[in-house]
Design an enzyme around this catalytic site. Structure first.
Site, PDB file in Angstrom:
ATOM      1  N   ASP A 128       1.059  -2.374  12.437  1.00 18.41           N
ATOM      2  CA  ASP A 128       1.527  -2.990  10.837  1.00 18.41           C
ATOM      3  C   ASP A 128       1.541  -4.467  11.058  1.00 18.41           C
ATOM      4  O   ASP A 128       2.711  -4.871  11.605  1.00 18.41           O
ATOM      5  CB  ASP A 128       2.460  -2.167  10.399  1.00 18.41           C
ATOM      6  CG  ASP A 128       3.073  -2.455   8.982  1.00 18.41           C
ATOM      7  OD1 ASP A 128       3.064  -1.508   8.179  1.00 18.41           O
ATOM      8  OD2 ASP A 128       3.012  -3.676   8.456  1.00 18.41           O
TER       9      ASP A 128
ATOM     10  N   THR B  66      -0.687   7.670  -0.980  1.00 18.27           N
ATOM     11  CA  THR B  66      -2.043   7.506  -1.922  1.00 18.27           C
ATOM     12  C   THR B  66      -3.070   6.435  -0.996  1.00 18.27           C
ATOM     13  O   THR B  66      -4.113   6.449  -0.926  1.00 18.27           O
ATOM     14  CB  THR B  66      -1.905   7.209  -3.158  1.00 18.27           C
ATOM     15  OG1 THR B  66      -1.325   5.842  -3.190  1.00 18.27           O
ATOM     16  CG2 THR B  66      -1.093   8.030  -3.808  1.00 18.27           C
TER      17      THR B  66
ATOM     18  N   ASP C  71       5.075  -5.739   9.403  1.00 19.05           N
ATOM     19  CA  ASP C  71       6.289  -5.574  10.285  1.00 19.05           C
ATOM     20  C   ASP C  71       6.345  -6.309  11.642  1.00 19.05           C
ATOM     21  O   ASP C  71       7.363  -6.601  12.126  1.00 19.05           O
ATOM     22  CB  ASP C  71       6.192  -4.030  10.850  1.00 19.05           C
ATOM     23  CG  ASP C  71       6.762  -2.979   9.598  1.00 19.05           C
ATOM     24  OD1 ASP C  71       7.230  -3.699   8.642  1.00 19.05           O
ATOM     25  OD2 ASP C  71       6.277  -1.642   9.578  1.00 19.05           O
TER      26      ASP C  71
ATOM     27  N   ARG D 142       0.661  -1.180  -0.032  1.00 11.52           N
ATOM     28  CA  ARG D 142       0.135  -0.031  -0.003  1.00 11.52           C
ATOM     29  C   ARG D 142       1.021   1.366  -0.001  1.00 11.52           C
ATOM     30  O   ARG D 142       1.619   1.422   0.783  1.00 11.52           O
ATOM     31  CB  ARG D 142      -0.726  -0.096   1.200  1.00 11.52           C
ATOM     32  CG  ARG D 142      -1.982   0.655   1.243  1.00 11.52           C
ATOM     33  CD  ARG D 142      -2.905   0.482   2.442  1.00 11.52           C
ATOM     34  NE  ARG D 142      -2.399   0.784   3.722  1.00 11.52           N
ATOM     35  CZ  ARG D 142      -3.036   1.226   4.599  1.00 11.52           C
ATOM     36  NH1 ARG D 142      -4.371   1.235   4.761  1.00 11.52           N
ATOM     37  NH2 ARG D 142      -2.444   1.518   5.803  1.00 11.52           N
TER      38      ARG D 142
HETATM   39  C1  PRP Z   1      -1.047  -4.346   4.550  1.00  6.85           C
HETATM   40  C2  PRP Z   1      -2.001  -5.570   4.765  1.00  6.85           C
HETATM   41  C3  PRP Z   1      -2.827  -5.529   3.766  1.00  6.85           C
HETATM   42  C4  PRP Z   1      -3.065  -4.007   3.363  1.00  6.85           C
HETATM   43  C5  PRP Z   1      -4.324  -3.518   3.995  1.00  6.85           C
HETATM   44  O1  PRP Z   1       0.053  -4.508   3.749  1.00  6.85           O
HETATM   45  O2  PRP Z   1      -1.147  -6.865   5.035  1.00  6.85           O
HETATM   46  O3  PRP Z   1      -2.158  -6.128   2.522  1.00  6.85           O
HETATM   47  O4  PRP Z   1      -1.824  -3.379   4.102  1.00  6.85           O
HETATM   48  O5  PRP Z   1      -4.488  -2.502   3.677  1.00  6.85           O
HETATM   49  P1  PRP Z   1      -5.688  -1.940   2.774  1.00  6.85           P
HETATM   50  O6  PRP Z   1      -6.780  -2.770   2.971  1.00  6.85           O
HETATM   51  O7  PRP Z   1      -5.694  -0.365   3.003  1.00  6.85           O
HETATM   52  O8  PRP Z   1      -5.241  -2.010   1.151  1.00  6.85           O
HETATM   53  P2  PRP Z   1       1.008  -3.512   3.383  1.00  6.85           P
HETATM   54  O9  PRP Z   1       0.735  -2.722   2.296  1.00  6.85           O
HETATM   55  O10 PRP Z   1       1.429  -2.867   4.620  1.00  6.85           O
HETATM   56  O11 PRP Z   1       2.364  -4.413   2.959  1.00  6.85           O
HETATM   57  P3  PRP Z   1       3.284  -5.656   3.651  1.00  6.85           P
HETATM   58  O12 PRP Z   1       2.226  -6.660   3.799  1.00  6.85           O
HETATM   59  O13 PRP Z   1       4.236  -5.843   2.695  1.00  6.85           O
HETATM   60  O14 PRP Z   1       3.665  -4.891   4.811  1.00  6.85           O
HETATM   61  N1  URA Z   2      -2.058  -2.377   7.175  1.00  5.70           N
HETATM   62  C1  URA Z   2      -1.733  -3.155   8.358  1.00  5.70           C
HETATM   63  O1  URA Z   2      -0.858  -3.771   8.586  1.00  5.70           O
HETATM   64  N2  URA Z   2      -2.502  -2.431   9.510  1.00  5.70           N
HETATM   65  C2  URA Z   2      -3.320  -1.737   9.451  1.00  5.70           C
HETATM   66  O2  URA Z   2      -3.999  -1.200  10.223  1.00  5.70           O
HETATM   67  C3  URA Z   2      -3.872  -1.183   8.003  1.00  5.70           C
HETATM   68  C4  URA Z   2      -2.932  -1.621   7.097  1.00  5.70           C
END
Ligand code: PRP
Ligand code: URA
Length: 212
Positions: A203, A111, A206, A107
């Protein structure tokens, strides 16, 4: 709590108990990983409740008998990278023969829109019952994009599993994909100004991989 069509909240005590520990900021990486796997198994048990069955004949040490086995289409698990990876082993412990496809999305922090960076799917996604895995459903952008992607590849049967969802994300997925059933451990209050789920767990990627 608002009731949503197509959304099943798994309010089993074990799920809620484990979610509480998962959310706690003092929970470390090792325990976080274990909990994500356990929660995926527990929620996966409900997601697979309606799999088609057929009878087969077997012989017990006592006699011949007819007994049920899972029939119908084969399953495919589709984790959204990265955090969805943490859910794969729990689901595979339920259905070890399922195939696994990966969709890489992150994400954009400015944006909040999903950016695709990787995709590798089983060649027969169109014939499989697919279960998309991601711990967090926040704005819903990532899940909606992943599901659209699978549909573009011919997928016809898709379910979505999240550990924690925001109402905004549920709404986005329901509007974009009214045919998709969503299974969640909890529906939280809202998103904050940075698109994080409140109260959420922070997160997920993370906390799962010990980054940041
Ligand atoms: C997080 C999570 C989802 C997304 C959710 O991933 O695991 O994929 O955010 O957010 P949304 O519903 O607003 O799209 P992230 O983009 O942080 O990537 P990562 O799993 O690589 O940390
Ligand atoms: N992605 C995450 O990992 N946590 C949130 O709360 C939203 C998006």
């Amino acid at each position: 709590m608002k009731q949503y069509k197509n959304v099943t909240v798994i309010d089993h005590p074990l799920v809620q108990h484990k979610l509480t520990i998962l959310r706690d900021k003092s929970t470390g990486v090792k325990e976080f990983r274990e909990l994500v796997e356990e929660l995926s198994l527990l929620i996966g048990y409900e997601v697979t409740r309606n799999l088609t069955m057929e009878e087969t004949e077997i012989e017990t040490p006592i006699c011949k008998t007819k007994s049920k086995v899972i029939a119908g289409k084969k399953l495919g698990f589709i984790p959204i990278l990265r955090a969805g990876l943490g859910m794969v082993d729990g689901m595979l412990s339920l259905v070890p023969a399922a195939k696994v496809g990966h969709i890489g999305l992150y994400r954009d922090p400015e944006t909040l829109k999903p950016v695709e960076y990787y995709c590798k799917l089983p060649s027969d996604v169109a014939e499989r019952d697919l279960i998309v895995l991601d711990p967090m459903l926040a704005t819903g952008g990532s899940a909606a994009a992943a599901i659209s992607f699978l549909k573009d590849k011919g997928a016809k049967s898709i379910k979505l599993v999240n550990l924690i969802a925001a109402p905004e994300g549920i709404q986005t997925v329901i509007e974009a994909h009214p045919d998709v059933e969503i299974y969640v451990g909890a529906v939280d209050e809202k998103l904050n100004d940075h698109g994080y789920i409140v109260p959420g767990l922070g997160d997920a990627g993370d906390r799962l991989f010990g980054t940041k």
